[in-house]
Write an enzyme that holds these catalytic residues in place. Structure first.
Site: not given
Length: 560
Positions: A186, A414, A438, A485
């Protein structure tokens, strides 16, 4: 002090006095007990947790986007019914409210760490909720950062809670440095969104004395306490020259020989659109819709969803907007759905598309709102499903989208199985979008929040590049586009390699767009192909990076 080295996760040069964040909320004594009125003590605990949840939601609402999504998930932790029950039981046994919160949150923390994966990533967030609740109960100030500062400071911490960073800006903080975390933590995500230099996994960073001037290079990962004046000047001049070079490259993304590579932005909601436009995004490559769902006790109305989608579509008339339908489950539960049965490893359980198939009404409502929004805009809407593992899942999703009146439906790659059988999935889907964060986590069985596993989370790992190549090839065989992405798309050097592997578009945090645009503009498609082949032939991430750079001479002028 000698220089320290970590993992650069947000480029740029930051310089300022160190503000070493230490959470000094005291631990309630093990023997702390209430005065005998368990009912009143339970009410105190409930009120404190609600106060924390409301504060987190208010912070998220002020900034929106990814920060709102993250803080909303934290607020749900504070309101978790299971935690509340555990706290109440401990209070009934005589413990004080503060001690009960501390013990129950500690027990739950151990469960998260033991589960690993996405849940393991949330342990630091849970600690922050606990500390805030204890502070409220003990009448202490909330843990956090200074609201005022004479000059931008370098924020140094063992780790940073989202609530500590969500409201910061480049006017307040010059750089982030943490001992823990990884490229997709994060802290890293929010730092990139803010455009603030950041270094994570920097061991012994908190040993830097409070107030000592610190120079931070968010690209190389170098952290230098008490630098010489000429070192600061040189670093700043280099950064200024680089910014000037990047600003000179404008227009659509393409290689020097004219091969188009659309450059798109990742967003978490309408509030992120301004940054995407500022940095020249050609559209949106990943619209994360979770923020609409996660911090509420009832599903968003059809009208609310439609308005949120239309705001983004209208910002890119004639452009491409790719919306990821709800990715919930695991660490992102929906409070308005029945609790999921206990799963040994929720990150490998019912999440993403699997959850949507179990509750089709949620997906149908979202697709309906998207279709209505698209009918009012000239933007080219595309929708994609998260966590797709098989061709059957892809076919099911596309059929549901077609029924809703959405003509372009794709899937995220992913999960390794999806990359390995990409041709089968491409026969069903209209496009691919690779989520490298991921994909790396599942490929290497490496929790992406654990700093010690940063080497396995490196997007330059040849095994991960193999899977990207497989996915791009499978899509090309069926005449379908394949974008990226994940965070890998924002690495200017790796962006060239991805193009060489056959990736057709790149989507990233908006501040990364200028560097990627400039890197592509200085190389031909053939150079990108040679760089990709060299990276694939390597046996380590370090070798892959070095081998690729040897075929990309234009990078030198960009100071990358």
């Amino acid at each position: 002090m000698s220089a320290l080295t970590g993992v650069g996760v947000s480029p740029g040069i930051g310089f300022g006095p160190a503000y070493v964040l230490t959470h000094d909320t005291p631990v309630p004594p093990p023997g702390a007990r209430h005065d005998g009125d368990a009912r009143a003590e339970r009410a105190r605990a409930t009120q404190a947790l609600e106060e924390v949840a409301a504060d987190l939601e208010e912070r998220g609402a002020r900034v929106g986007g990814e920060a709102q999504e993250i803080l909303g998930a934290q607020a749900m932790m504070a309101r978790d019914p299971g935690l509340a029950t555990g706290v109440a039981e401990l209070i009934d046994e005589g413990r004080s409210a503060a001690r009960a919160v501390y013990e129950e949150f500690g027990r739950y923390r151990e469960m998260l760490v033991g589960a690993g994966g996405y849940l393991g990533e949330r342990a630091a967030d849970l600690d922050d909720v606990r500390d805030r609740a204890v502070a409220v109960l003990e009448g202490l100030p909330m843990p956090g950062l200074p609201s005022l500062a004479e000059q931008p400071y370098v924020l140094v911490a063992r780790d940073l809670a989202p609530a500590d960073t969500a409201l910061l800006s480049a006017d307040v903080v010059a750089a982030f440095v943490t001992e823990q975390g990884g490229p997709t933590s994060h802290t890293a995500i929010l730092a990139r969104a803010l455009g603030v230099p950041a270094v994570v996994a920097c061991l012994e960073a908190t040993s830097i004395p409070h107030g000592v001037p610190v120079l931070v290079d968010g690209a190389s990962g170098l952290v230098r306490p008490a630098p010489l004046a000429e070192e600061v000047t040189t670093a700043r001049n280099t950064a200024s020259a680089r910014e000037a070079v990047l600003a000179a490259v404008t227009g659509p993304g393409m290689t020097s020989d004219g091969h188009a590579v659309p450059l798109l932005a990742n967003i978490g909601g309408p509030r992120d659109v301004d940054a995407a436009l500022k940095y020249g995004a050609e559209g949106i490559g990943l619209y994360r819709t979770e923020f609409l769902f996660l911090d509420r006790m009832s599903a968003p109305s059809d009208e609310e969803q439609e308005a949120a989608y239309l705001d983004v579509l209208n910002a890119f008339p004639g452009g491409r907007v790719v919306v990821r339908t709800l990715d919930a489950g695991a660490d992102k539960p929906l409070a308005f759905l029945p609790p999921q049965e206990d799963e040994p490893n929720p990150a490998l359980g019912q999440r993403g598309l699997r959850l949507l198939r179990a509750y089709p009404q949620i997906l149908n409502a979202q697709l309906g709102a998207l279709a209505r929004a698209a009918s009012q805009s000239s933007a080219k809407l595309q929708v994609m499903a998260p966590m797709v593992a098989t061709a059957e899942e892809a076919a099911w999703y596309v059929a549901v989208c077609r029924e809703a009146g959405l003509p372009s439906a794709g899937v995220m790659i992913e999960i390794p199985s999806a990359a390995l059988r990409a041709s089968d999935l491409a026969a069903e889907a209209d496009f691919f979008s690779l989520g490298t964060n991921d994909l790396a986590q599942y490929t290497f069985a490496a929790d992406r929040q654990v700093g010690m596993l940063t080497a396995l989370q490196d997007a330059w790992q040849p095994a991960l590049l193999d899977l990207v190549a497989l996915a791009a090839t499978g899509a090309a065989e069926r005449g379908k586009p394949c974008g990226v992405c994940g965070e890998a798309a924002g690495d200017p050097v790796l962006a060239c390699v991805l193009v060489g592997l056959g990736v057709t578009s790149l989507s990233m945090g908006a501040p990364a767009l200028p560097a990627v645009r400039a890197a592509l503009s200085r190389h031909t498609r053939e150079q990108c192909l040679l760089a990709a082949q060299a990276a694939l032939a390597a046996v380590s991430a370090q070798e892959a990076r070095a081998a690729a750079r040897s075929h990309l001479p234009g990078l030198a002028g960009l100071a990358l």
